[in-house]
Design a protein around this motif. Sequence first.
Motif, PDB file in Angstrom:
ATOM      1  N   ALA A  27     -15.582  -2.590   2.987  1.00 32.07           N
ATOM      2  CA  ALA A  27     -14.610  -1.690   3.670  1.00 32.07           C
ATOM      3  C   ALA A  27     -14.517  -0.545   2.694  1.00 32.07           C
ATOM      4  O   ALA A  27     -15.089  -0.567   1.625  1.00 32.07           O
ATOM      5  N   THR A  28     -14.003   0.525   3.091  1.00 32.09           N
ATOM      6  CA  THR A  28     -13.750   1.712   2.427  1.00 32.09           C
ATOM      7  C   THR A  28     -13.163   1.380   1.040  1.00 32.09           C
ATOM      8  O   THR A  28     -13.663   1.927  -0.181  1.00 32.09           O
ATOM      9  N   SER A  29     -12.234   0.556   0.813  1.00 29.99           N
ATOM     10  CA  SER A  29     -11.324   0.128  -0.320  1.00 29.99           C
ATOM     11  C   SER A  29     -11.607  -1.142  -1.093  1.00 29.99           C
ATOM     12  O   SER A  29     -11.202  -1.182  -2.149  1.00 29.99           O
ATOM     13  N   LEU A  30     -12.313  -1.973  -0.508  1.00 27.82           N
ATOM     14  CA  LEU A  30     -12.648  -3.276  -0.907  1.00 27.82           C
ATOM     15  C   LEU A  30     -13.675  -3.710  -0.406  1.00 27.82           C
ATOM     16  O   LEU A  30     -14.471  -3.587   0.688  1.00 27.82           O
ATOM     17  N   VAL A  31     -14.127  -4.974  -1.031  1.00 31.19           N
ATOM     18  CA  VAL A  31     -15.250  -5.706  -0.343  1.00 31.19           C
ATOM     19  C   VAL A  31     -14.460  -7.301  -0.527  1.00 31.19           C
ATOM     20  O   VAL A  31     -13.910  -7.615  -1.600  1.00 31.19           O
ATOM     21  N   LEU A  32     -14.744  -8.016   0.500  1.00 26.55           N
ATOM     22  CA  LEU A  32     -14.140  -9.310   0.702  1.00 26.55           C
ATOM     23  C   LEU A  32     -15.250 -10.194   0.707  1.00 26.55           C
ATOM     24  O   LEU A  32     -16.413  -9.933   1.365  1.00 26.55           O
ATOM     25  N   GLN A  33     -15.310 -11.243  -0.250  1.00 24.24           N
ATOM     26  CA  GLN A  33     -16.333 -12.250  -0.248  1.00 24.24           C
ATOM     27  C   GLN A  33     -15.950 -13.601   0.154  1.00 24.24           C
ATOM     28  O   GLN A  33     -14.636 -13.959  -0.544  1.00 24.24           O
ATOM     29  N   ARG A  64      -4.382  -4.682  -9.662  1.00 24.08           N
ATOM     30  CA  ARG A  64      -2.797  -5.020  -9.382  1.00 24.08           C
ATOM     31  C   ARG A  64      -2.681  -4.769  -7.997  1.00 24.08           C
ATOM     32  O   ARG A  64      -1.926  -5.581  -7.123  1.00 24.08           O
ATOM     33  N   ARG A  65      -3.208  -3.688  -7.220  1.00 26.94           N
ATOM     34  CA  ARG A  65      -3.099  -3.253  -5.923  1.00 26.94           C
ATOM     35  C   ARG A  65      -3.768  -4.288  -5.043  1.00 26.94           C
ATOM     36  O   ARG A  65      -3.165  -4.875  -3.972  1.00 26.94           O
ATOM     37  N   LEU A  66      -4.837  -4.820  -5.547  1.00 25.28           N
ATOM     38  CA  LEU A  66      -5.642  -5.779  -4.785  1.00 25.28           C
ATOM     39  C   LEU A  66      -4.750  -7.274  -4.881  1.00 25.28           C
ATOM     40  O   LEU A  66      -4.658  -7.963  -3.825  1.00 25.28           O
ATOM     41  N   ARG A  67      -4.087  -7.608  -5.812  1.00 27.13           N
ATOM     42  CA  ARG A  67      -3.344  -8.686  -5.930  1.00 27.13           C
ATOM     43  C   ARG A  67      -2.037  -8.681  -5.180  1.00 27.13           C
ATOM     44  O   ARG A  67      -1.625  -9.560  -4.305  1.00 27.13           O
ATOM     45  N   ALA A  68      -1.486  -7.518  -5.077  1.00 24.80           N
ATOM     46  CA  ALA A  68      -0.314  -7.224  -4.253  1.00 24.80           C
ATOM     47  C   ALA A  68      -0.658  -7.556  -2.776  1.00 24.80           C
ATOM     48  O   ALA A  68      -0.059  -7.970  -2.094  1.00 24.80           O
ATOM     49  N   ALA A  69      -1.603  -6.724  -2.217  1.00 19.35           N
ATOM     50  CA  ALA A  69      -2.053  -6.787  -0.977  1.00 19.35           C
ATOM     51  C   ALA A  69      -2.471  -8.193  -0.530  1.00 19.35           C
ATOM     52  O   ALA A  69      -1.834  -8.553   0.549  1.00 19.35           O
ATOM     53  N   PRO A  98      -0.515   1.176   3.683  1.00 19.05           N
ATOM     54  CA  PRO A  98      -0.938   0.522   5.032  1.00 19.05           C
ATOM     55  C   PRO A  98      -2.527   0.382   5.313  1.00 19.05           C
ATOM     56  O   PRO A  98      -2.839  -0.575   5.897  1.00 19.05           O
ATOM     57  N   ASP A  99      -3.155   1.433   4.935  1.00 21.34           N
ATOM     58  CA  ASP A  99      -4.565   1.361   5.203  1.00 21.34           C
ATOM     59  C   ASP A  99      -5.330   0.271   4.479  1.00 21.34           C
ATOM     60  O   ASP A  99      -6.023  -0.291   4.795  1.00 21.34           O
ATOM     61  N   LEU A 100      -4.849   0.267   3.072  1.00 15.27           N
ATOM     62  CA  LEU A 100      -5.395  -0.920   2.183  1.00 15.27           C
ATOM     63  C   LEU A 100      -5.268  -2.360   2.836  1.00 15.27           C
ATOM     64  O   LEU A 100      -6.181  -3.080   3.045  1.00 15.27           O
ATOM     65  N   LEU A 101      -3.936  -2.399   3.509  1.00 12.16           N
ATOM     66  CA  LEU A 101      -3.609  -3.730   3.914  1.00 12.16           C
ATOM     67  C   LEU A 101      -4.524  -3.868   5.214  1.00 12.16           C
ATOM     68  O   LEU A 101      -4.974  -4.947   5.880  1.00 12.16           O
ATOM     69  N   ASP A 102      -4.810  -2.863   6.219  1.00  8.08           N
ATOM     70  CA  ASP A 102      -5.508  -2.876   7.450  1.00  8.08           C
ATOM     71  C   ASP A 102      -6.943  -3.275   7.043  1.00  8.08           C
ATOM     72  O   ASP A 102      -7.366  -4.078   7.585  1.00  8.08           O
TER      73      ASP A 102
END
Length: 135
Positions: A27-33, A64-69, A98-102
């Motif tokens: 996604a724009t803000s992260l990659v999930l594996q 830290r942002r990823l851990r919180a999300a 909210p976009d990061l959570l989405d």
Amino acid sequence: MNRRPHIDRLRKRRDFLAAATGRKWAATSLVLQARKREDEAEPRIGFTVTRKVGSAVVRNRARRRLRAASGEILPLLAKQGYDYVLVGRAATLNRAWPDLLDDLRTAFAKVHGNGHKARRNSSRHSEGKEDTSHG
């Protein structure tokens, strides 16, 4: 105060490398594996942010942002017997909360196969793309 269930962390390099062989969603803000393990134990999560994102201070902020999300989303969407790795990107730092959570919710839906139509039309997706390669 509601206490969230504890989700174990990935700490060994071999676990991160194994997760990289599973399903991915960028996604724009992260990659999930995500990788299905051979057991049905509790899900585990790992976080990584490369030097391309910035200095150690910047990378730690992204982590830290990823851990919180993930603390908000994983108890709801993580499945038993899975290892997950969240890879931070430069956009992780500036993406609205909210976009990061989405992005994370969408990534979970995609890696667990709740978006077959989106997979076929991934070239039209502006927010993310799926990579199901295993190599």
